[in-house]
Design a protein around this motif. Structure first.
Motif, mmCIF file in Angstrom:
data_model
loop_
_atom_site.group_PDB
_atom_site.id
_atom_site.type_symbol
_atom_site.label_atom_id
_atom_site.label_comp_id
_atom_site.label_asym_id
_atom_site.label_seq_id
_atom_site.Cartn_x
_atom_site.Cartn_y
_atom_site.Cartn_z
ATOM 1 N N TYR A 24 59.426 51.856 22.796
ATOM 2 C CA TYR A 24 59.292 50.896 23.887
ATOM 3 C C TYR A 24 59.049 51.611 25.213
ATOM 4 O O TYR A 24 58.198 51.196 26.015
ATOM 5 C CB TYR A 24 60.558 50.032 23.978
ATOM 6 C CG TYR A 24 60.407 48.834 24.886
ATOM 7 C CD1 TYR A 24 59.912 47.635 24.396
ATOM 8 C CD2 TYR A 24 60.752 48.910 26.230
ATOM 9 C CE1 TYR A 24 59.774 46.537 25.225
ATOM 10 C CE2 TYR A 24 60.607 47.815 27.064
ATOM 11 C CZ TYR A 24 60.118 46.629 26.556
ATOM 12 O OH TYR A 24 59.962 45.549 27.386
ATOM 13 N N ALA A 25 59.787 52.689 25.466
ATOM 14 C CA ALA A 25 59.634 53.428 26.719
ATOM 15 C C ALA A 25 58.244 54.034 26.833
ATOM 16 O O ALA A 25 57.644 54.038 27.913
ATOM 17 C CB ALA A 25 60.701 54.523 26.812
ATOM 18 N N ALA A 26 57.725 54.562 25.736
ATOM 19 C CA ALA A 26 56.386 55.152 25.758
ATOM 20 C C ALA A 26 55.332 54.095 26.059
ATOM 21 O O ALA A 26 54.408 54.322 26.856
ATOM 22 C CB ALA A 26 56.097 55.827 24.420
ATOM 23 N N GLU A 27 55.452 52.937 25.432
ATOM 24 C CA GLU A 27 54.508 51.847 25.699
ATOM 25 C C GLU A 27 54.602 51.388 27.150
ATOM 26 O O GLU A 27 53.579 51.111 27.791
ATOM 27 C CB GLU A 27 54.790 50.675 24.757
ATOM 28 C CG GLU A 27 54.488 50.967 23.297
ATOM 29 C CD GLU A 27 54.918 49.843 22.380
ATOM 30 O OE1 GLU A 27 55.630 48.931 22.866
ATOM 31 O OE2 GLU A 27 54.566 49.871 21.183
ATOM 32 N N LEU A 28 55.826 51.328 27.666
ATOM 33 C CA LEU A 28 56.034 50.889 29.042
ATOM 34 C C LEU A 28 55.434 51.892 30.028
ATOM 35 O O LEU A 28 54.748 51.519 30.986
ATOM 36 C CB LEU A 28 57.527 50.708 29.304
ATOM 37 C CG LEU A 28 57.941 49.977 30.578
ATOM 38 C CD1 LEU A 28 57.447 48.535 30.565
ATOM 39 C CD2 LEU A 28 59.461 50.006 30.728
ATOM 40 N N ALA A 29 55.682 53.175 29.794
ATOM 41 C CA ALA A 29 55.155 54.206 30.682
ATOM 42 C C ALA A 29 53.631 54.247 30.636
ATOM 43 O O ALA A 29 52.971 54.346 31.678
ATOM 44 C CB ALA A 29 55.734 55.566 30.293
ATOM 45 N N ALA A 30 53.066 54.167 29.449
ATOM 46 C CA ALA A 30 51.609 54.209 29.318
ATOM 47 C C ALA A 30 50.961 52.999 29.971
ATOM 48 O O ALA A 30 49.952 53.117 30.674
ATOM 49 C CB ALA A 30 51.215 54.300 27.838
ATOM 50 N N GLY A 31 51.548 51.818 29.753
ATOM 51 C CA GLY A 31 50.993 50.600 30.325
ATOM 52 C C GLY A 31 51.067 50.563 31.836
ATOM 53 O O GLY A 31 50.225 49.950 32.495
ATOM 54 N N ARG A 32 52.069 51.248 32.410
ATOM 55 C CA ARG A 32 52.256 51.239 33.864
ATOM 56 C C ARG A 32 51.733 52.506 34.528
ATOM 57 O O ARG A 32 51.884 52.677 35.721
ATOM 58 C CB ARG A 32 53.749 51.070 34.175
ATOM 59 C CG ARG A 32 54.344 49.768 33.642
ATOM 60 C CD ARG A 32 55.824 49.695 33.938
ATOM 61 N NE ARG A 32 56.046 49.775 35.370
ATOM 62 C CZ ARG A 32 57.189 50.203 35.929
ATOM 63 N NH1 ARG A 32 58.180 50.597 35.154
ATOM 64 N NH2 ARG A 32 57.309 50.227 37.235
ATOM 65 N N HIS A 33 51.121 53.402 33.754
ATOM 66 C CA HIS A 33 50.553 54.655 34.265
ATOM 67 C C HIS A 33 51.621 55.517 34.945
ATOM 68 O O HIS A 33 51.392 56.124 35.990
ATOM 69 C CB HIS A 33 49.400 54.370 35.226
ATOM 70 C CG HIS A 33 48.320 53.523 34.623
ATOM 71 N ND1 HIS A 33 47.454 53.994 33.656
ATOM 72 C CD2 HIS A 33 47.990 52.224 34.828
ATOM 73 C CE1 HIS A 33 46.626 53.032 33.301
ATOM 74 N NE2 HIS A 33 46.928 51.950 33.986
ATOM 75 N N LEU A 34 52.789 55.564 34.326
ATOM 76 C CA LEU A 34 53.864 56.433 34.766
ATOM 77 C C LEU A 34 54.050 57.545 33.740
ATOM 78 O O LEU A 34 53.504 57.486 32.632
ATOM 79 C CB LEU A 34 55.178 55.654 34.919
ATOM 80 C CG LEU A 34 55.207 54.521 35.943
ATOM 81 C CD1 LEU A 34 56.543 53.789 35.885
ATOM 82 C CD2 LEU A 34 54.953 55.053 37.340
ATOM 83 N N SER A 35 54.807 58.554 34.098
ATOM 84 C CA SER A 35 55.131 59.600 33.133
ATOM 85 C C SER A 35 56.364 59.183 32.328
ATOM 86 O O SER A 35 57.076 58.243 32.698
ATOM 87 C CB SER A 35 55.386 60.925 33.845
ATOM 88 O OG SER A 35 56.470 60.803 34.739
ATOM 89 N N LEU A 36 56.596 59.885 31.235
ATOM 90 C CA LEU A 36 57.740 59.620 30.362
ATOM 91 C C LEU A 36 58.628 60.858 30.325
ATOM 92 O O LEU A 36 58.138 61.984 30.197
ATOM 93 C CB LEU A 36 57.277 59.281 28.947
ATOM 94 C CG LEU A 36 58.375 59.038 27.908
ATOM 95 C CD1 LEU A 36 59.119 57.737 28.216
ATOM 96 C CD2 LEU A 36 57.784 58.986 26.498
ATOM 97 N N ARG A 37 59.932 60.640 30.423
ATOM 98 C CA ARG A 37 60.896 61.733 30.322
ATOM 99 C C ARG A 37 61.861 61.406 29.189
ATOM 100 O O ARG A 37 62.512 60.355 29.203
ATOM 101 C CB ARG A 37 61.633 61.896 31.646
ATOM 102 C CG ARG A 37 62.675 63.002 31.657
ATOM 103 C CD ARG A 37 63.163 63.289 33.078
ATOM 104 N NE ARG A 37 64.356 64.107 33.097
ATOM 105 C CZ ARG A 37 64.379 65.423 32.948
ATOM 106 N NH1 ARG A 37 63.237 66.072 32.754
ATOM 107 N NH2 ARG A 37 65.506 66.102 32.995
ATOM 108 N N VAL A 38 61.948 62.298 28.208
ATOM 109 C CA VAL A 38 62.798 62.111 27.029
ATOM 110 C C VAL A 38 64.008 63.031 27.164
ATOM 111 O O VAL A 38 63.859 64.245 27.305
ATOM 112 C CB VAL A 38 62.030 62.439 25.732
ATOM 113 C CG1 VAL A 38 62.918 62.184 24.518
ATOM 114 C CG2 VAL A 38 60.751 61.614 25.645
ATOM 115 N N VAL A 39 65.211 62.453 27.131
ATOM 116 C CA VAL A 39 66.421 63.251 27.312
ATOM 117 C C VAL A 39 67.401 62.981 26.173
ATOM 118 O O VAL A 39 67.416 61.905 25.576
ATOM 119 C CB VAL A 39 67.108 62.950 28.665
ATOM 120 C CG1 VAL A 39 66.216 63.364 29.824
ATOM 121 C CG2 VAL A 39 67.480 61.470 28.774
ATOM 122 N N CYS A 40 68.206 64.005 25.893
ATOM 123 C CA CYS A 40 69.196 63.917 24.823
ATOM 124 C C CYS A 40 70.460 64.643 25.269
ATOM 125 O O CYS A 40 70.380 65.761 25.795
ATOM 126 C CB CYS A 40 68.646 64.533 23.540
ATOM 127 S SG CYS A 40 69.840 64.655 22.189
#
Length: 292
Positions: A24-40
């Motif tokens: 969901y986050a990847a789709e949201l970032a791609a659709g809004r032309h933002l970057s994605l940050r994955v944290v654990c």
């Protein structure tokens, strides 16, 4: 080109909910032309002196592999998306709240790998949704038979928190080219049982309540259509318990957006409606605070 000033941040832990959150986050970032940050976040025991170096290294390696696999998965589906990642030792809540200071949106699974399977909402998701400064989206496990939603539903009650929710919903709708449905729910002021004989002068009371709800919704939405002229903004005033009404209207939505608290009697950081939606929604829920 993605904007790297602010990112969609997603916390993962290997649970089915966190995998749904990642997608969901990847789709949201791609659709809004933002970057994605994955944290654990590694387990809190990782920092304890009693843990051996072998255990610490194993936890670190497992976390790095989890994040690397997640990044590879996203890059296969979104090759042009700018992605950053990090593995942090310590509390997941503390890590996510820190990330929320600079994030545009924080995305988490509704429950994590360490939670009780009977709980509808995990403690990490609840703590983060309550305290984070940026909007927090909780994502339930994806149902493969459920069609993807193409509408953003925002709960409106006339409070300042609802104004923040409207702004966020309209901004997302503008960037994703999707419509917004603004829902205002009003309760029967007396809540008479069907078996009770309704007095003749009761119907005008219901009509007055409905008209007051329409006025409150119209006032809350005033000006937003002008600020986001490309967004289709639909209004709906319905009688019923707010959580039930909103869940019904959002059954096929991309997301529900709600303020952290509203005009109800619960004056905590997280109101009764937002709390109820987080626990029971089958679609992602975004909680928006006014101090973000």
């Amino acid at each position: 080109m993605a904007s790297t000033d602010r990112a969609v941040v997603v916390g993962i832990d290997g649970s089915p909910e966190s995998r749904a959150a990642l997608t969901y986050a990847a789709e949201l970032a791609a659709g809004r032309h933002l970057s994605l940050r994955v944290v654990c976040a590694l387990p809190e025991g990782h920092a304890r002196d009693t843990w051996t170096d072998i255990v610490r290294r194993k936890l670190q390696t497992d976390g790095e592999h989890l994040v690397a696999d997640a990044v590879d998965e996203v890059r296969r589906d979104f090759p042009r998306l700018a992605i950053a990642s990090e593995v942090v030792a310590g509390s997941a809540v503390a890590m996510l709240l820190h990330e929320a200071e600079l994030a545009d949106t924080l995305v988490v699974g509704s429950r994590g790998a360490g939670g009780f399977t009977g709980l509808l909402l995990g403690s990490t998701a609840l703590h983060v949704a309550t305290r984070a400064r940026c909007p927090v989206v909780t994502v339930p496990t994806t149902d493969p038979t459920r069609p993807a939603g193409r509408r953003i539903v925002v709960a409106v009650d006339g409070s300042p928190q609802a104004q923040a929710a409207i702004e966020y919903a309209c901004r997302l709708a503008d960037e994703l080219s999707e419509p917004v449905l603004a829902v205002h729910a009003w309760n029967d002021p007396v809540q008479l049982s069907p078996a009770v004989l309704v007095p003749l002068d009761y119907q005008p009371l219901l009509l007055a309540e409905e008209q007051a709800g329409r006025l409150e919704l119209a006032e809350a939405l005033a000006g937003w259509a002008e600020k986001f002229p490309s967004v289709t903004l639909e209004q709906r005033v319905l009688q019923g318990q707010p959580v039930h009404v909103i869940l019904t209207e959002a059954a096929a939505a991309r997301m529900i957006v709600v303020g952290s608290r509203g005009h109800g009697p619960v004056r905590s950081l997280l109101g009764s409606v937002s709390h109820g939606l987080l626990h029971h929604a089958a679609v992602p829920v975004a909680v928006v605070h006014t101090d973000r």
